[in-house]
Motif scaffolding. Structure first.
Motif, PDB file in Angstrom:
ATOM      1  N   PRO A 157       0.811  -1.220   0.000  1.00  0.00           N
ATOM      2  CA  PRO A 157       0.000   0.000   0.000  1.00  0.00           C
ATOM      3  C   PRO A 157       0.845   1.272   0.000  1.00  0.00           C
ATOM      4  CG  PRO A 157       0.030  -0.994   2.183  1.00  0.00           C
ATOM      5  CD  PRO A 157       0.719  -1.965   1.269  1.00  0.00           C
ATOM      6  N   PRO A 158       0.246   2.409  -0.382  1.00  0.00           N
ATOM      7  CA  PRO A 158       0.954   3.690  -0.386  1.00  0.00           C
ATOM      8  C   PRO A 158       1.580   3.981   0.969  1.00  0.00           C
ATOM      9  CG  PRO A 158      -1.158   3.902  -1.484  1.00  0.00           C
ATOM     10  CD  PRO A 158      -1.140   2.538  -0.867  1.00  0.00           C
ATOM     11  N   GLY A 159       2.847   4.399   0.934  1.00  0.00           N
ATOM     12  CA  GLY A 159       3.558   4.751   2.158  1.00  0.00           C
ATOM     13  C   GLY A 159       4.294   3.598   2.813  1.00  0.00           C
ATOM     14  N   GLN A 160       4.033   2.352   2.391  1.00  0.00           N
ATOM     15  CA  GLN A 160       4.691   1.208   3.027  1.00  0.00           C
ATOM     16  C   GLN A 160       6.175   1.175   2.691  1.00  0.00           C
ATOM     17  OE1 GLN A 160       2.811  -2.690   2.897  1.00  0.00           O
ATOM     18  NE2 GLN A 160       4.779  -3.653   2.460  1.00  0.00           N
ATOM     19  N   ARG A 161       6.974   0.885   3.700  1.00  0.00           N
ATOM     20  CA  ARG A 161       8.407   0.697   3.479  1.00  0.00           C
ATOM     21  C   ARG A 161       8.623  -0.729   2.985  1.00  0.00           C
ATOM     22  NH1 ARG A 161      13.316   1.752   7.846  1.00  0.00           N
ATOM     23  NH2 ARG A 161      15.017   1.120   6.470  1.00  0.00           N
ATOM     24  N   LEU A 162       9.334  -0.866   1.876  1.00  0.00           N
ATOM     25  CA  LEU A 162       9.529  -2.177   1.266  1.00  0.00           C
ATOM     26  C   LEU A 162      10.704  -2.913   1.893  1.00  0.00           C
ATOM     27  CD1 LEU A 162       8.914  -1.347  -2.512  1.00  0.00           C
ATOM     28  CD2 LEU A 162       7.305  -2.231  -0.806  1.00  0.00           C
ATOM     29  N   ASN A 163      10.494  -4.174   2.177  1.00  0.00           N
ATOM     30  CA  ASN A 163      11.528  -5.036   2.742  1.00  0.00           C
ATOM     31  C   ASN A 163      12.223  -5.752   1.585  1.00  0.00           C
ATOM     32  OD1 ASN A 163      12.954  -7.257   3.865  1.00  0.00           O
ATOM     33  ND2 ASN A 163      11.652  -7.207   5.683  1.00  0.00           N
ATOM     34  N   LEU A 164      13.404  -5.281   1.213  1.00  0.00           N
ATOM     35  CA  LEU A 164      14.105  -5.830   0.055  1.00  0.00           C
ATOM     36  C   LEU A 164      14.475  -7.290   0.254  1.00  0.00           C
ATOM     37  CD1 LEU A 164      14.217  -2.757  -0.461  1.00  0.00           C
ATOM     38  CD2 LEU A 164      16.501  -3.097  -1.418  1.00  0.00           C
ATOM     39  N   ASP A 165      14.845  -7.648   1.474  1.00  0.00           N
ATOM     40  CA  ASP A 165      15.208  -9.035   1.748  1.00  0.00           C
ATOM     41  C   ASP A 165      13.999  -9.961   1.560  1.00  0.00           C
ATOM     42  OD1 ASP A 165      17.885  -8.536   2.347  1.00  0.00           O
ATOM     43  OD2 ASP A 165      17.429  -8.052   4.438  1.00  0.00           O
ATOM     44  N   ASN A 166      12.838  -9.513   2.015  1.00  0.00           N
ATOM     45  CA  ASN A 166      11.637 -10.336   1.880  1.00  0.00           C
ATOM     46  C   ASN A 166      11.239 -10.492   0.409  1.00  0.00           C
ATOM     47  OD1 ASN A 166       9.304 -11.738   3.164  1.00  0.00           O
ATOM     48  ND2 ASN A 166       8.166 -10.111   2.136  1.00  0.00           N
ATOM     49  N   ILE A 167      11.346  -9.399  -0.352  1.00  0.00           N
ATOM     50  CA  ILE A 167      11.024  -9.468  -1.785  1.00  0.00           C
ATOM     51  C   ILE A 167      11.967 -10.444  -2.478  1.00  0.00           C
ATOM     52  CG2 ILE A 167      11.044  -8.171  -3.953  1.00  0.00           C
ATOM     53  CD1 ILE A 167      10.138  -5.717  -2.317  1.00  0.00           C
TER      54      ILE A 167
END
Length: 241
Positions: free
Chosen positions: A52-62
């Motif tokens: 969702p808008p504003g969420q910080r993305l977890n690069l490790d999880n992706i």
């Protein structure tokens, strides 16, 4: 009570990860490069509202979800920043972009210009079979109980209609603009109702170009206003911008 809340949060996170796993499965093996696959996965997760808008993305999880290293994830995020879907911060990582009311207004102003142009180009190519197909889509759209399903039918409806214009660049730009706000329509539960899409069909069936263009302008202006209002209400800081 605390344990119940924690369990609910864990269940929500688990369900969210299951959705991402299904999305990852759908893109695996369908692209020539890992970066293309990764970019499509992140883009679709954003446009479908899973990030969702504003969420910080977890690069490790992706990376773990896709079974890739962090390198294609970083490269993909740079490209998606260029598309306006994410923002890369020097010390805060990467967050999903948040549209402001004035940006939403501009997007819908452009949509009105492009989509009335596409409608005008498409009108001479309408046949009885195409109108019958569009009528069925419009009725299915109105009958859809699930908002996500309704938005998907709506997207297909407009793509069928505007493809008749035979202006692929204008169509691609219209689809991009629609996609940039579609996630807000879904997340904020905004429905694009303004007389119902069968109202547009009645103009098309009568060959009433000006009536169809007016319906489209009124419809998109209404959705723009509603969306700007809801974004401001969900982000009070935006109201003062």
């Amino acid at each position: 009570m605390a344990k119940a809340k924690s369990a609910a949060a864990d269940n929500g996170q688990s369900a969210g990860q299951e959705v991402l796993d299904r999305l990852a499965q759908s893109v695996r093996g369908t692209f020539q490069t890992v970066e293309d696959m990764t970019q499509t996965f992140i883009r679709e997760a954003i446009l479908q509202g899973h990030f969702p808008p504003g969420q910080r993305l977890n690069l490790d999880n992706i990376a773990a979800t896709l079974g890739v290293s962090r390198m294609p994830v970083r490269a993909s995020l740079r490209q998606l920043e260029g598309e306006g879907l994410v923002r890369i911060h020097a010390h805060r990582g990467v967050t999903v972009s948040v549209l402001q009311p004035d940006e939403i207004a501009e997007i819908y102003e452009l949509r009105i210009l492009l989509e009335t142009y596409l409608l005008e180009r498409a009108m001479p190519h309408l046949t009885e079979d195409i109108l019958r197909d569009l009528r069925a889509s419009a009725e299915a759209m109105e009958a859809a109980d699930d908002l996500a399903d309704g938005l998907e039918i709506r997207k297909d409806f407009y793509e069928k209609l505007y493809a008749l214009a035979e202006r692929p660049r204008a169509l691609a730009e219209a689809k991009h603009l629609r996609g940039s706000v579609g996630r807000y329509l879904l997340l904020l539960r905004v429905t694009e109702e303004h007389g119902g899409h069968p109202g547009l069909l009645s103009h098309l069936e009568k060959g009433d170009l000006e009536g169809g263009k007016k319906w489209l302008r009124d419809h998109l202006s209404h959705v723009s206003e509603e969306l700007q209002k809801l974004v401001s209400e969900n982000d009070p800081a935006a109201a003062g911008r």
